[in-house]
Write an enzyme that holds these catalytic residues in place. Structure first.
Site, PDB file in Angstrom:
ATOM      1  N   ASP A  29       0.850  -1.195   0.000  1.00 54.71           N
ATOM      2  CA  ASP A  29       0.000   0.000   0.000  1.00 54.71           C
ATOM      3  C   ASP A  29       0.887   1.247   0.000  1.00 54.71           C
ATOM      4  O   ASP A  29       1.881   1.288   0.728  1.00 54.71           O
ATOM      5  CB  ASP A  29      -0.871  -0.045   1.271  1.00 54.71           C
ATOM      6  CG  ASP A  29      -1.749   1.189   1.424  1.00 54.71           C
ATOM      7  OD1 ASP A  29      -1.997   1.872   0.407  1.00 54.71           O
ATOM      8  OD2 ASP A  29      -2.181   1.460   2.561  1.00 54.71           O
ATOM      9  N   ASP A  37      -1.782  -1.270  -3.779  1.00 55.78           N
ATOM     10  CA  ASP A  37      -2.127  -0.547  -5.008  1.00 55.78           C
ATOM     11  C   ASP A  37      -1.044  -0.707  -6.064  1.00 55.78           C
ATOM     12  O   ASP A  37       0.019  -1.290  -5.798  1.00 55.78           O
ATOM     13  CB  ASP A  37      -2.396   0.932  -4.702  1.00 55.78           C
ATOM     14  CG  ASP A  37      -1.344   1.528  -3.786  1.00 55.78           C
ATOM     15  OD1 ASP A  37      -0.156   1.385  -4.122  1.00 55.78           O
ATOM     16  OD2 ASP A  37      -1.711   2.109  -2.735  1.00 55.78           O
ATOM     17  N   ASP A 106      -5.191 -10.661 -15.406  1.00 56.70           N
ATOM     18  CA  ASP A 106      -6.064 -11.761 -14.996  1.00 56.70           C
ATOM     19  C   ASP A 106      -7.493 -11.416 -15.426  1.00 56.70           C
ATOM     20  O   ASP A 106      -8.065 -10.421 -14.966  1.00 56.70           O
ATOM     21  CB  ASP A 106      -5.965 -11.883 -13.461  1.00 56.70           C
ATOM     22  CG  ASP A 106      -6.576 -13.162 -12.918  1.00 56.70           C
ATOM     23  OD1 ASP A 106      -7.391 -13.778 -13.621  1.00 56.70           O
ATOM     24  OD2 ASP A 106      -6.247 -13.514 -11.765  1.00 56.70           O
ATOM     25  N   ASP A 207      -9.132 -16.919 -15.855  1.00 55.78           N
ATOM     26  CA  ASP A 207      -9.834 -17.440 -14.684  1.00 55.78           C
ATOM     27  C   ASP A 207     -10.834 -18.538 -15.090  1.00 55.78           C
ATOM     28  O   ASP A 207     -11.568 -18.364 -16.070  1.00 55.78           O
ATOM     29  CB  ASP A 207     -10.587 -16.251 -14.058  1.00 55.78           C
ATOM     30  CG  ASP A 207     -11.167 -16.543 -12.702  1.00 55.78           C
ATOM     31  OD1 ASP A 207     -10.395 -16.797 -11.775  1.00 55.78           O
ATOM     32  OD2 ASP A 207     -12.408 -16.499 -12.569  1.00 55.78           O
ATOM     33  N   GLU A 249      -6.660 -21.417 -16.085  1.00 55.74           N
ATOM     34  CA  GLU A 249      -7.047 -22.105 -14.845  1.00 55.74           C
ATOM     35  C   GLU A 249      -8.077 -23.178 -15.196  1.00 55.74           C
ATOM     36  O   GLU A 249      -9.126 -22.872 -15.775  1.00 55.74           O
ATOM     37  CB  GLU A 249      -7.649 -21.121 -13.844  1.00 55.74           C
ATOM     38  CG  GLU A 249      -7.932 -21.786 -12.505  1.00 55.74           C
ATOM     39  CD  GLU A 249      -8.785 -20.953 -11.546  1.00 55.74           C
ATOM     40  OE1 GLU A 249      -8.708 -21.193 -10.336  1.00 55.74           O
ATOM     41  OE2 GLU A 249      -9.545 -20.080 -12.009  1.00 55.74           O
ATOM     42  N   HIS A 323      -3.614 -17.483  -4.589  1.00 56.59           N
ATOM     43  CA  HIS A 323      -4.443 -16.682  -3.683  1.00 56.59           C
ATOM     44  C   HIS A 323      -5.674 -17.439  -3.186  1.00 56.59           C
ATOM     45  O   HIS A 323      -6.443 -16.907  -2.397  1.00 56.59           O
ATOM     46  CB  HIS A 323      -4.863 -15.395  -4.404  1.00 56.59           C
ATOM     47  CG  HIS A 323      -5.745 -15.691  -5.585  1.00 56.59           C
ATOM     48  ND1 HIS A 323      -5.269 -16.254  -6.751  1.00 56.59           N
ATOM     49  CD2 HIS A 323      -7.066 -15.543  -5.765  1.00 56.59           C
ATOM     50  CE1 HIS A 323      -6.260 -16.428  -7.590  1.00 56.59           C
ATOM     51  NE2 HIS A 323      -7.380 -16.010  -7.017  1.00 56.59           N
ATOM     52  N   ASP A 324      -5.890 -18.644  -3.691  1.00 55.00           N
ATOM     53  CA  ASP A 324      -7.041 -19.452  -3.265  1.00 55.00           C
ATOM     54  C   ASP A 324      -6.627 -20.608  -2.358  1.00 55.00           C
ATOM     55  O   ASP A 324      -7.487 -21.370  -1.907  1.00 55.00           O
ATOM     56  CB  ASP A 324      -7.744 -20.067  -4.487  1.00 55.00           C
ATOM     57  CG  ASP A 324      -8.364 -19.020  -5.401  1.00 55.00           C
ATOM     58  OD1 ASP A 324      -8.806 -17.978  -4.897  1.00 55.00           O
ATOM     59  OD2 ASP A 324      -8.399 -19.260  -6.622  1.00 55.00           O
TER      60      ASP A 324
HETATM   61  C1  GLC Z   1     -10.969 -18.466  -9.617  1.00 59.15           C
HETATM   62  C2  GLC Z   1     -10.205 -17.455  -8.797  1.00 59.15           C
HETATM   63  C3  GLC Z   1     -10.924 -17.241  -7.500  1.00 59.15           C
HETATM   64  C4  GLC Z   1     -12.299 -16.699  -7.802  1.00 59.15           C
HETATM   65  C5  GLC Z   1     -13.062 -17.604  -8.766  1.00 59.15           C
HETATM   66  C6  GLC Z   1     -14.229 -16.889  -9.360  1.00 59.15           C
HETATM   67  O1  GLC Z   1     -10.952 -19.731  -9.062  1.00 59.15           O
HETATM   68  O2  GLC Z   1      -8.882 -17.862  -8.649  1.00 59.15           O
HETATM   69  O3  GLC Z   1     -10.226 -16.396  -6.635  1.00 59.15           O
HETATM   70  O4  GLC Z   1     -13.028 -16.547  -6.633  1.00 59.15           O
HETATM   71  O5  GLC Z   1     -12.260 -18.017  -9.858  1.00 59.15           O
HETATM   72  O6  GLC Z   1     -13.804 -15.887 -10.235  1.00 59.15           O
END
Ligand code: GLC
Length: 544
Positions: A29, A37, A106, A207, A249, A323-324
């Site tokens: 930040d 940011d 992304d 995604d 993904e 991040h998941d």
């Molecule tokens: C993907 C992302 C996740 C998000 C989901 C819906 O799995 O990595 O963070 O919540 O898609 O967009």
């Protein structure tokens, strides 16, 4: 060692590259808002350059109501004001480029935010030109079209009384699914991707991309009937510019499908980002919350299959974290006494394989999970889970145990830069608590310590560029049934590499193959070479 800069216009540059994922909300930040940011990322480019990465997967920074931290995009062509402006983004792309670092945007091509202009128009009437950009079924509101569930809890259908119709959403109510059967919608998406390509991005992280070709009436969401047709069109229309990399993904991919998605001729995507290995420590038939111990032989077999079946025919990404997902050192390593050793072992095991490694921010420091109380969690997935499971009669303590082990906020706590206040992440109140262990676990301390996890990752990244065997070698698994040791070789005609890892906190026996008796050690997390492997010991040996 001088850094090798990969030419991003060269075909397949990403096969020797290391990617780094940034979750902008938690990176740095600069305004005191408590949220990271774009200027914060800019201020840390020197750090990333030092690590040696080639590209950044930048989690969504487009305009968004932030219901799912930016994965609900309301304008694909604008930057969310919490992160800065389009001018900041342009500076970031240019400055990263000067350091040989490409930016991957992304994109959620599967859904938009319910605040997107298209959806707001779609709600106006059934004959609005944007109505068909989404997926609708008629009804009177009493029962949804079927019993499909949304990933974040509840039905996958939400009723709009004014239209007498239900719309389909695989994720939150605020994330309506886009209708890929509509060619006008597809055209809009490709144009938008070209808009980003014109800004100079190196490519895209796509995604949940294997969920775009759905057929909800038949309850098909992943790997739908028209998926390859859509991928090929997308590749032609939006990716074929020289060198644009695409990371798909794909939760539903198996090696057979992944070969098509990531075919070496570039007709679909560059690489898959699949999760089979990371789902092995859950009960069979259960969800990620249904915890089970990891079986090392199963993990090895899973990697073996992917390594061998994609060899020469497709391309995988290599990751333990994003991040998941919870922090790997807390999950499969030891986040106590052997934190450093086990973090390095996990990195060695993974980076020795074929594929493109993705390092998730803080992983290069060995960052750990956090223990929070329910009220402190921010992620809608965890909060919904607690509500749903306790209503179904689960013991609240058990649900909390699952959330603490698997909740996504584990990965999302602020990046630990210094031992100072808020770990140097913000001068304000961080949107999610900073892990207390930043007092000893932080980038400043690790940069100063040549033996740190950071410098280990830096060396691994450099080795992968120096030795072609990392990119090209054939994979052979050794001792498949051994419950402690993960060992494999990688071979080309010219070079041979052995990766040996003690995947446990106890000493382990391993007899070195004859051919490696006098081999050179490329990297190791302990000095010396005794006969038994020490807790979490890892080593890469090499000979020509
Ligand atoms: C993907 C992302 C996740 C998000 C989901 C819906 O799995 O990595 O963070 O919540 O898609 O967009």
């Amino acid at each position: 060692m001088t850094k090798v800069i990969l030419d991003k216009h060269k075909r397949d540059w990403w096969k020797s590259a290391a990617f780094y994922e940034i979750y902008p909300k938690s990176f740095q930040d600069t305004t005191g808002s408590g949220t990271g940011d774009l200027k914060g990322i800019l201020s840390r480019l020197d750090y990333l350059e030092k690590l040696g990465i080639d590209a950044i997967w930048l989690c969504p920074v487009c305009a968004s109501p932030q219901v799912d931290n930016g994965y609900d995009i309301s304008d694909f062509r604008d930057i969310d004001p919490i992160y800065g402006t389009m001018a900041d983004m342009e500076v970031l792309i240019a400055e990263a480029g000067k350091r040989g670092i490409g930016i991957l945007v992304d994109l959620t091509l599967n859904h938009s935010s319910s605040e997107h202009f298209w959806f707001r128009e779609a709600l106006k009437s059934r004959d609005n030109p944007y109505h068909d950009y989404y997926i609708w079924r008629d009804g009177d509101g009493s029962v949804p079209p079927n019993d499909m569930r949304a990933a974040f809890g509840g039905s996958a259908w939400t009723y709009v009384p004014e239209l007498g119709q239900w719309y389909f959403h695989q994720f939150a109510v605020e994330q309506p699914d886009l209708n890929w059967d509509n060619p006008r919608l597809r055209r809009e998406l490709y144009d938008m991707m070209n808009f980003w390509a014109d800004k100079g991005v190196a490519g895209f992280r796509l995604d949940v991309i294997d969920q775009i070709a759905k057929d909800p009436d038949r309850k098909i969401t992943a790997n739908g009937p028209r998926l390859h047709e859509f991928f090929r069109e997308l590749s032609r229309e939006a990716l074929s510019r020289e060198g644009l990399v695409s990371v798909g993904e794909a939760w539903g991919a198996d090696p057979e499908r992944a070969r098509l998605y990531s075919a070496p001729d570039g007709s679909e995507l560059s690489m898959v980002f699949q999760f089979e290995h990371i789902c092995l420590d859950q009960q069979s038939g259960g969800e990620k919350w249904d915890l089970a111990p990891l079986s090392l032989p199963r993990l090895k077999e899973c990697f073996r299959r992917w390594q061998q079946e994609l060899y020469g025919t497709g391309w995988n990404s290599l990751f333990f974290n994003n991040h998941d997902l919870p922090r790997i050192v807390s999950r499969w390593g030891d986040d106590g006494v052997y934190r450093t050793q086990s973090a390095k072992m996990l990195a060695t095991m993974l980076h020795g394989m074929q594929g493109t490694p993705f390092i998730y921010q803080g992983e290069e420091l060995g960052m750990t999970n956090i223990r929070l109380e329910l009220e402190q969690y921010q992620d809608l997935e965890s909060l919904n889970l607690f509500r749903e499971r306790t209503a179904q009669g689960y013991d609240p303590q058990d649900v909390m145990r699952s959330i603490r082990a698997r909740g996504r906020d584990n990965a999302r706590t602020p990046m630990q830069w210094t031992a100072g206040e808020n770990a140097g992440f913000t001068t304000g109140t961080p949107w999610l608590p900073v892990n207390e262990n930043h007092r000893f676990l932080n980038a400043e301390a690790e940069l100063a310590d040549p033996d740190s996890v950071f410098h280990y990752y830096r060396r691994l990244i450099a080795l992968r560029k120096q030795y072609d065997v990392f990119r090209d070698g054939r994979f052979t698994l050794l001792c498949p049934e051994d419950p402690q040791v993960f060992a494999y070789t990688r071979d080309t005609d010219a070079a041979h590499m052995l990766v040996v890892c003690n995947f446990s906190g106890a000493e382990a026996a391993f007899s070195l193959p004859e051919a490696f008796r006098h081999a050179e050690t490329l990297i190791a997390n302990y000095p010396g070479e005794p006969d038994t492997l020490r807790p979490w010991e890892a080593r890469i040996l090499y000979h020509e």
